[in-house]
Write an enzyme that holds these catalytic residues in place. Structure first.
Site, mmCIF file in Angstrom:
data_model
loop_
_atom_site.group_PDB
_atom_site.id
_atom_site.type_symbol
_atom_site.label_atom_id
_atom_site.label_comp_id
_atom_site.label_asym_id
_atom_site.label_seq_id
_atom_site.Cartn_x
_atom_site.Cartn_y
_atom_site.Cartn_z
ATOM 1 N N ARG A 230 -2.245 7.244 9.746
ATOM 2 C CA ARG A 230 -0.875 6.792 9.477
ATOM 3 C C ARG A 230 -0.324 7.544 8.260
ATOM 4 O O ARG A 230 0.814 8.004 8.282
ATOM 5 C CB ARG A 230 -0.862 5.282 9.225
ATOM 6 C CG ARG A 230 0.518 4.740 8.889
ATOM 7 C CD ARG A 230 0.616 3.259 9.091
ATOM 8 N NE ARG A 230 -0.126 2.494 8.094
ATOM 9 C CZ ARG A 230 -0.298 1.178 8.152
ATOM 10 N NH1 ARG A 230 0.205 0.497 9.172
ATOM 11 N NH2 ARG A 230 -0.949 0.534 7.224
ATOM 12 N N ARG B 184 2.563 5.201 2.540
ATOM 13 C CA ARG B 184 2.478 3.953 1.780
ATOM 14 C C ARG B 184 1.494 4.116 0.616
ATOM 15 O O ARG B 184 0.440 4.729 0.780
ATOM 16 C CB ARG B 184 1.994 2.828 2.699
ATOM 17 C CG ARG B 184 3.087 2.255 3.554
ATOM 18 C CD ARG B 184 2.558 1.286 4.569
ATOM 19 N NE ARG B 184 1.641 0.283 4.036
ATOM 20 C CZ ARG B 184 1.263 -0.801 4.692
ATOM 21 N NH1 ARG B 184 1.745 -1.033 5.902
ATOM 22 N NH2 ARG B 184 0.420 -1.652 4.151
HETATM 23 P P1 AMP Z 1 1.235 -5.141 5.354
HETATM 24 O O1 AMP Z 1 2.420 -4.245 5.519
HETATM 25 O O2 AMP Z 1 1.306 -6.380 6.186
HETATM 26 O O3 AMP Z 1 -0.074 -4.406 5.490
HETATM 27 O O4 AMP Z 1 1.293 -5.670 3.837
HETATM 28 C C1 AMP Z 1 1.195 -4.765 2.748
HETATM 29 C C2 AMP Z 1 0.867 -5.529 1.471
HETATM 30 O O5 AMP Z 1 1.912 -6.472 1.179
HETATM 31 C C3 AMP Z 1 -0.402 -6.363 1.528
HETATM 32 O O6 AMP Z 1 -1.572 -5.621 1.267
HETATM 33 C C4 AMP Z 1 -0.110 -7.383 0.414
HETATM 34 O O7 AMP Z 1 -0.264 -6.817 -0.855
HETATM 35 C C5 AMP Z 1 1.376 -7.646 0.622
HETATM 36 N N1 AMP Z 1 1.599 -8.758 1.583
HETATM 37 C C6 AMP Z 1 2.218 -8.675 2.799
HETATM 38 N N2 AMP Z 1 2.251 -9.875 3.395
HETATM 39 C C7 AMP Z 1 1.632 -10.735 2.553
HETATM 40 C C8 AMP Z 1 1.318 -12.116 2.625
HETATM 41 N N3 AMP Z 1 1.648 -12.857 3.703
HETATM 42 N N4 AMP Z 1 0.666 -12.678 1.569
HETATM 43 C C9 AMP Z 1 0.330 -11.958 0.478
HETATM 44 N N5 AMP Z 1 0.576 -10.644 0.349
HETATM 45 C C10 AMP Z 1 1.230 -10.024 1.378
#
Ligand code: AMP
Length: 197
Positions: free
Chosen positions: A127, A139
């Site tokens: 990715r 990212r």
């Molecule tokens: P993702 O895009 O879902 O992989 O999320 C990227 C990052 O955002 C995660 O590694 C967390 O640091 C934060 N994050 C996203 N969703 C949550 C959640 N529901 N609770 C806590 N941290 C979150």
């Protein structure tokens, strides 16, 4: 229809949620995307979340619960939504139950994308490489160090949700290692079976 897509980082939640949202006319709610936007915009939430996200940790429950609470009461969610990346802790799951009950809504299904750990690392690397090749900025948390921490957070905090939703009779697991269209077919199969009398 209100759904949750559950799975470790790199399982394909975002990709499957996007396709499913288009096919079924549902709204995709990704807390990761919302937090990344907040970081980019430099809002107070973004400033609080930035370092935590870059290190692969979890943003405090209260912050993400508030984001989702504000978002799901919007009119565009009335026809249904797909939660992608939320809930990630038992506390968030309990808060979601309360939020839905308070709005007279119900959770139809939780779809778990099952993917072996060994594959996650190469997916995350791909990715980052593909984003860079397309001229974008990968990212900040798509690297081996942050992935290790994200995986630890997943197993410690999020994996218990599998049991939580199984006990509620909401859990449906699909093989997330198949090609994207096959996974989408499995997800559609789960939803069609739910809709069958
Ligand atoms: P993702 O895009 O879902 O992989 O999320 C990227 C990052 O955002 C995660 O590694 C967390 O640091 C934060 N994050 C996203 N969703 C949550 C959640 N529901 N609770 C806590 N941290 C979150």
């Amino acid at each position: 229809m209100n759904l949750i897509l559950l799975g470790p980082p790199g399982a394909g939640k975002g990709t499957q949620a996007e396709g499913l949202a288009k096919r079924r006319g549902l709204i995709q709610l990704s807390t990761g995307d919302m937090l990344r936007e907040a970081v980019k915009a430099g809002t107070p939430v973004g400033r609080e979340a930035k370092a935590i996200m870059e290190a692969g940790g979890l943003v405090p429950d209260a912050v993400v619960i508030k984001i989702i609470a504000d978002r799901i009461e919007h009119a565009d969610c009335a026809n249904g939504f797909i939660l992608d990346g939320f809930p990630r802790t038992l506390k968030q799951a309990a808060a979601l139950d309360e939020l839905l009950a308070g709005q007279g809504k119900k959770l139809d299904a939780v779809i778990e994308l099952k993917v072996d750990d060994g594959i996650l690392e190469s997916r995350i690397e791909n990715r980052a490489r593909e984003t860079a090749a397309a001229g974008g900025t990968p990212r900040a948390d798509d690297n081996a160090d942050a992935l290790r921490k994200r995986l630890m957070a997943y197993y410690r905090e999020t994996a218990p949700l599998i049991g939580y939703y199984f006990a509620k009779g909401k859990l449906h697991s699909v093989d997330g290692m198949a090609p994207i269209t096959e996974v989408a077919g499995s997800v559609d199969g789960v939803l069609s079976a739910l809709a069958a009398p």
